[in-house]
Write a protein that holds these residues in place. Sequence first.
Motif, short mmCIF file in Angstrom:
data_model
loop_
_atom_site.label_atom_id
_atom_site.label_comp_id
_atom_site.label_asym_id
_atom_site.label_seq_id
_atom_site.Cartn_x
_atom_site.Cartn_y
_atom_site.Cartn_z
N ASN A 122 42.02 174.51 38.37
CA ASN A 122 41.05 173.75 37.58
C ASN A 122 39.73 173.58 38.31
O ASN A 122 38.66 173.63 37.71
CB ASN A 122 41.62 172.38 37.22
CG ASN A 122 42.75 172.52 36.21
OD1 ASN A 122 42.63 173.30 35.26
ND2 ASN A 122 43.82 171.81 36.43
N GLN A 123 39.83 173.41 39.63
CA GLN A 123 38.62 173.30 40.44
C GLN A 123 37.83 174.59 40.37
O GLN A 123 36.61 174.58 40.15
CB GLN A 123 39.04 173.02 41.88
CG GLN A 123 37.88 173.00 42.85
CD GLN A 123 38.39 172.94 44.29
OE1 GLN A 123 39.53 172.64 44.55
NE2 GLN A 123 37.51 173.23 45.22
N ARG A 124 38.53 175.72 40.50
CA ARG A 124 37.86 177.01 40.46
C ARG A 124 37.21 177.23 39.10
O ARG A 124 36.10 177.71 39.01
CB ARG A 124 38.88 178.11 40.75
CG ARG A 124 38.26 179.46 40.93
CD ARG A 124 39.33 180.49 41.18
NE ARG A 124 40.26 180.57 40.08
CZ ARG A 124 41.52 180.96 40.20
NH1 ARG A 124 42.00 181.30 41.37
NH2 ARG A 124 42.31 181.02 39.15
N SER A 125 37.93 176.84 38.04
CA SER A 125 37.39 177.06 36.69
C SER A 125 36.11 176.27 36.49
O SER A 125 35.14 176.78 35.94
CB SER A 125 38.40 176.61 35.65
OG SER A 125 39.60 177.26 35.85
N SER A 142 33.34 177.88 38.51
CA SER A 142 32.90 179.14 37.91
C SER A 142 32.06 178.87 36.68
O SER A 142 31.04 179.54 36.45
CB SER A 142 34.09 179.99 37.50
OG SER A 142 35.06 180.00 38.47
N ALA A 143 32.48 177.89 35.88
CA ALA A 143 31.73 177.59 34.66
C ALA A 143 30.32 177.15 34.99
O ALA A 143 29.35 177.58 34.37
CB ALA A 143 32.46 176.51 33.86
N ILE A 144 30.18 176.29 36.02
CA ILE A 144 28.84 175.85 36.42
C ILE A 144 28.02 177.05 36.90
O ILE A 144 26.86 177.22 36.52
CB ILE A 144 28.94 174.76 37.51
CG1 ILE A 144 29.55 173.48 36.91
CG2 ILE A 144 27.57 174.45 38.09
CD1 ILE A 144 29.82 172.38 37.92
N ALA A 145 28.66 177.91 37.71
CA ALA A 145 27.94 179.08 38.22
C ALA A 145 27.49 179.99 37.07
O ALA A 145 26.37 180.51 37.07
CB ALA A 145 28.82 179.86 39.19
N TRP A 182 38.95 178.74 27.31
CA TRP A 182 37.51 179.01 27.49
C TRP A 182 37.22 179.59 28.85
O TRP A 182 36.38 180.47 29.01
CB TRP A 182 36.69 177.73 27.28
CG TRP A 182 36.85 177.17 25.91
CD1 TRP A 182 37.23 175.90 25.58
CD2 TRP A 182 36.67 177.87 24.66
NE1 TRP A 182 37.29 175.77 24.22
CE2 TRP A 182 36.97 176.96 23.64
CE3 TRP A 182 36.32 179.16 24.32
CZ2 TRP A 182 36.90 177.29 22.28
CZ3 TRP A 182 36.24 179.51 22.99
CH2 TRP A 182 36.53 178.58 21.98
N ASP A 183 37.95 179.09 29.85
CA ASP A 183 37.77 179.65 31.19
C ASP A 183 38.24 181.09 31.23
O ASP A 183 37.58 181.98 31.75
CB ASP A 183 38.55 178.80 32.20
CG ASP A 183 38.48 179.41 33.58
OD1 ASP A 183 37.35 179.54 34.08
OD2 ASP A 183 39.52 179.77 34.13
N GLN A 184 39.41 181.33 30.62
CA GLN A 184 39.96 182.69 30.61
C GLN A 184 39.02 183.63 29.86
O GLN A 184 38.76 184.75 30.31
CB GLN A 184 41.34 182.69 29.94
CG GLN A 184 42.38 181.91 30.74
CD GLN A 184 43.56 181.50 29.90
OE1 GLN A 184 43.51 181.52 28.67
NE2 GLN A 184 44.63 181.08 30.56
#
Lengths: 47, 272, 222
Positions: B142-145, B148-151, B78-80
Motif C-alpha cells: 500500500n505504501q508503494r502504491s 507510485s500514484a503521487i509520482a 486503480w493502482d494495478q
Amino acid sequence: MNAYVEAAYLITFGSIGSYTAWILYKSHSVSKLAQELKIDSNSESKS
Amino acid sequence: MKPKKSPVIRVIGFLALIFIGATLVLGLKITPPDAIQGQMVRIIYIHPPLAWVAFLAYGTTAIASGLYLWKRTRARIWDQLSGASAEVGVVFTGLTLVTGSIWGRPTWGVWWTWDPLLTATALLFVLYLGYLALRKLPGDINQRSKRSAIAALIAFIDVPIVQMSVLWWHSLHQKPTVFNPGQPAQIHGIMADTLLIGFIAFTLVWLWLLFTRLGVIKLEEKIELYGLEVALRERRGEVNKDLVETSQDSHSKTSLSTSSKQGPDSQVLVQK
Amino acid sequence: MLHDALLIIRKDLKIEFRSKVTTNQVAPMAIVILILFAFALDTHQHKLILAAPGLFWVAVLFSMSLAIHRSFSIETSSSTRDGLRLLGLDPGGIFLGKVIVLTIEMFVLEIILGFGIVVLYSATLHNYFLLISITILSTLGLAAAGTIFGSLASSFKTKDTLLPLLFLPISAPVLLSATKAFQTELGTVIGSSHPWIRILGVFAVVYLTVGVLAFGPLLEEQ
C-alpha cells in the motif's frame, strides 16, 4: 521496399509481438502457479 | 481453475489482429509511395498511432493514480491499472521514438533533432521509466502504491511544463517540422484511410495488452498476498509454539525463583 | 504551518551548521564538476564562456540531488521522521521547512559556483539583482520537486540510485529555463529572459503546492 521503412515496421511489430508473447507467457505461468496454490483467480482481490 | 478470459478481451484481441493485418497490407503494399516523401510515407501510418497510444496510456495512468489517491475511490484495481498502463505506455513511447528517429534519418539527415515534440516525448519516456522503477521496489504494497500514484501525478503535471519550455526553447531556433501534417505529406484518400485504420489497430492492441497485463498483475498480487498469508500463518504457528514453550519455561523459572526467594526468607524467619 | 516550518528550518540548519556536509563535501564536488566540464570542452575559452550558464545549472542539479539525499538521510538515520510526526507538526510545514533549508544551502553553493564560472570560465556577471532572482526562483522549484521525490524515495533500500532517476528528468524544464535566462543575462544569447522566468515561477508554484498537499499522505503511512 525502402530499408528504413522495413526497419521501422520490423522493430515496431517485432517489439509489440515480443511484448505480447512475454505477457502471454507470464499470464500462463502465473495462472499455473495460482492453480497449484489453489487460489481462486477469478475472485476480486481484497484491497 | 483457469483464469477467466473475458470474452470482450478475446473479441478485442481478434479485432486487433485483423486491423493490424489491414494496416500492414494497406501500409506496405496497397498505398502508393508519396510524391514528396516516396516510400518514407509508410512510416507515417504507424508512427502517429504509436504516439497516440503512448499518450492514451499515460492519461490512463494519471487518471487511475488520481482515483487511487482519492480516498473515496481508493481500490487496488486503480493502482494495478496505472501500473499496467504505464508499462504499455513506455513500450509504445520507446517505439514512437525509434520510428520517429528512423523517419528523421533520411528526411532530415540526422537520427535525432531537438524538436519540441521529440524532446518532450523523450523526457516522458525517462520519467515513466523512473515510475516503473519505483513500482518494482520491494516493500509494503500500500505504501508503494501511494508513492507510485503521487509520482505518476507529478510526472503528468510535468508534461505541460516541459511542453511549454521546449516550445519556447525551440521557437528561438527553428520552425516545427514534425507532424505539421499538411506540410510533409499531403494525406488524403487511401492514405488517410490507412492512417485511420492504423489508429484503430494500435488502440485495439493497446486495449488488449492493457487488460491482459492487468489480469497478470492482479493474479501476481493475489499470489503475493497468499504467500504472505502462508508465511504469516507459519510464523504465527511457530510463534505460538514458542510462546507455549517459553511460558512453560518461565513457569518453571518463576516457580524456581519463588522457591529460591522463599529460601532466604525462610532462613531469615528461621534466624529470627 | 509557518511556525512548524520555522522549527524544521532551525533544526536542519543547526544540524548542517554542526556537520558542514554541504559546505565541506557537496560544494567542493560542485567545483570539481566545473573543472571536469572544462576538460571535456577542451578548455577553449570562448566555448567555456558560451557554455557557462548551462554548465552552472548542470552542476547545481547534480549537487542538488546529493543535498536532497543528505536532507532525508538526517531524518531516517535516527528516525526523526517518526518524532516529527509524533510532535504533531503540520506536514505542509515540514515540507516547506525542508524546501527552505535546501534552498538556503543550495544558494550558498550557487554563490560559490558563481565565483567558479567567473574565475574558471571567465563569465562576466552583471545585473546581479536579476541573476539572484532567477537563481532563487529556480532553486525554490528544484528544492520543492526534490523534496517530494526525496520523501518518495526515502526508506527504500535503493534510494541513492532511484532519487536521481526520478528527480533529474522532472527538473529538465528548470534546467532549460534557468540556462536560457542566464544566457540572456550573461549576454551569450540575445533576447528577453522574461518568458523563462515565468516558466520558473510556474514550476516553483506548482511543485510547492503539490508538495504541501502530498506531504501529509506521504508522512502518515508506514
